[in-house]
Design a protein around this motif. Sequence first.
Motif, mmCIF file in Angstrom:
data_model
loop_
_atom_site.group_PDB
_atom_site.id
_atom_site.type_symbol
_atom_site.label_atom_id
_atom_site.label_comp_id
_atom_site.label_asym_id
_atom_site.label_seq_id
_atom_site.Cartn_x
_atom_site.Cartn_y
_atom_site.Cartn_z
ATOM 1 N N ARG A 22 -34.011 41.630 30.798
ATOM 2 C CA ARG A 22 -34.217 41.274 32.200
ATOM 3 C C ARG A 22 -35.088 42.368 32.804
ATOM 4 O O ARG A 22 -35.103 43.493 32.336
ATOM 5 C CB ARG A 22 -32.884 41.209 32.924
ATOM 6 N N TRP A 23 -35.809 42.022 33.869
ATOM 7 C CA TRP A 23 -36.562 43.053 34.563
ATOM 8 C C TRP A 23 -35.549 44.030 35.133
ATOM 9 O O TRP A 23 -34.602 43.646 35.790
ATOM 10 C CB TRP A 23 -37.405 42.438 35.686
ATOM 11 N N ARG A 24 -35.729 45.287 34.814
ATOM 12 C CA ARG A 24 -34.761 46.294 35.229
ATOM 13 C C ARG A 24 -35.477 47.462 35.878
ATOM 14 O O ARG A 24 -36.661 47.663 35.702
ATOM 15 C CB ARG A 24 -33.989 46.805 34.013
ATOM 16 N N ASN A 25 -34.702 48.249 36.599
ATOM 17 C CA ASN A 25 -35.190 49.476 37.188
ATOM 18 C C ASN A 25 -35.092 50.555 36.113
ATOM 19 O O ASN A 25 -34.002 50.847 35.629
ATOM 20 C CB ASN A 25 -34.320 49.838 38.398
ATOM 21 N N PRO A 26 -36.211 51.158 35.712
ATOM 22 C CA PRO A 26 -36.156 52.167 34.648
ATOM 23 C C PRO A 26 -35.245 53.340 34.987
ATOM 24 O O PRO A 26 -34.696 53.979 34.097
ATOM 25 C CB PRO A 26 -37.596 52.632 34.484
ATOM 26 N N GLU A 27 -35.057 53.621 36.262
ATOM 27 C CA GLU A 27 -34.162 54.711 36.653
ATOM 28 C C GLU A 27 -32.741 54.454 36.172
ATOM 29 O O GLU A 27 -31.994 55.377 35.876
ATOM 30 C CB GLU A 27 -34.172 54.892 38.174
ATOM 31 N N ASN A 28 -32.353 53.186 36.085
ATOM 32 C CA ASN A 28 -31.003 52.843 35.631
ATOM 33 C C ASN A 28 -30.818 53.070 34.133
ATOM 34 O O ASN A 28 -29.694 53.123 33.650
ATOM 35 C CB ASN A 28 -30.673 51.392 35.967
ATOM 36 N N ASP A 29 -31.924 53.156 33.386
ATOM 37 C CA ASP A 29 -31.846 53.351 31.944
ATOM 38 C C ASP A 29 -31.772 54.823 31.544
ATOM 39 O O ASP A 29 -31.511 55.135 30.390
ATOM 40 C CB ASP A 29 -33.053 52.713 31.251
ATOM 41 N N LEU A 30 -32.023 55.715 32.492
ATOM 42 C CA LEU A 30 -31.973 57.144 32.192
ATOM 43 C C LEU A 30 -30.529 57.623 32.121
ATOM 44 O O LEU A 30 -29.668 57.109 32.838
ATOM 45 C CB LEU A 30 -32.713 57.942 33.272
ATOM 46 N N PRO A 31 -30.269 58.606 31.270
ATOM 47 C CA PRO A 31 -28.920 59.186 31.251
ATOM 48 C C PRO A 31 -28.583 59.768 32.624
ATOM 49 O O PRO A 31 -29.472 60.223 33.356
ATOM 50 C CB PRO A 31 -29.011 60.304 30.202
ATOM 51 N N GLY A 32 -27.310 59.773 32.971
ATOM 52 C CA GLY A 32 -26.884 60.278 34.265
ATOM 53 C C GLY A 32 -27.257 61.727 34.510
ATOM 54 O O GLY A 32 -27.510 62.128 35.641
ATOM 55 N N VAL A 40 -34.545 68.714 27.286
ATOM 56 C CA VAL A 40 -33.982 68.329 25.983
ATOM 57 C C VAL A 40 -34.487 66.956 25.578
ATOM 58 O O VAL A 40 -34.864 66.721 24.428
ATOM 59 C CB VAL A 40 -32.431 68.348 26.041
ATOM 60 N N HIS A 41 -34.514 66.025 26.547
ATOM 61 C CA HIS A 41 -34.962 64.668 26.246
ATOM 62 C C HIS A 41 -36.447 64.638 25.872
ATOM 63 O O HIS A 41 -36.835 63.937 24.937
ATOM 64 C CB HIS A 41 -34.689 63.734 27.434
ATOM 65 N N TYR A 42 -37.269 65.386 26.588
ATOM 66 C CA TYR A 42 -38.689 65.436 26.265
ATOM 67 C C TYR A 42 -38.909 66.062 24.887
ATOM 68 O O TYR A 42 -39.766 65.618 24.125
ATOM 69 C CB TYR A 42 -39.473 66.217 27.326
#
Length: 130
Positions: A22-32, A40-42
């Motif tokens: 579904r079209w989603r907000n990418p901010e919601n996919d980031l870890p909290g 660390v993620h980069y």
Amino acid sequence: MRPGRTAGRDPPPRDLHRGRLRWRNPENDLPGDFEATHAVHYAAIRQPMDPQTFITDLKWRMTDGLDRLSAALADGSAGAVKVTTRHGEPWITVPKLDEPTGLDLLPALVPGPRRAADEDVQAAGSASGR
């Protein structure tokens, strides 16, 4: 513009039609804790944190790749890859590849929730008589 396309709009992802995405907000996919641990993620995806460095490197790699393609087309070492025109526009023609062997073994090698979800869908289909 190709038939069936609307000017200025890309088609939705292919999986959207199958109901998987579904079209989603990418901010919601980031870890909290992304803000606190973004370094660390980069590092995990081996990308620079500075966007200008990322863009400069990407431009260089794209330019280098296009230069190598251009040279291969000029000296005939590009195989069956050709630059033609289609509907008056430049078009890169790439030959079809043979179907890879062993694709039927791939699902058994893929671990995780995707495989479990696929197995659930198959089980539901066989239970409903499909």
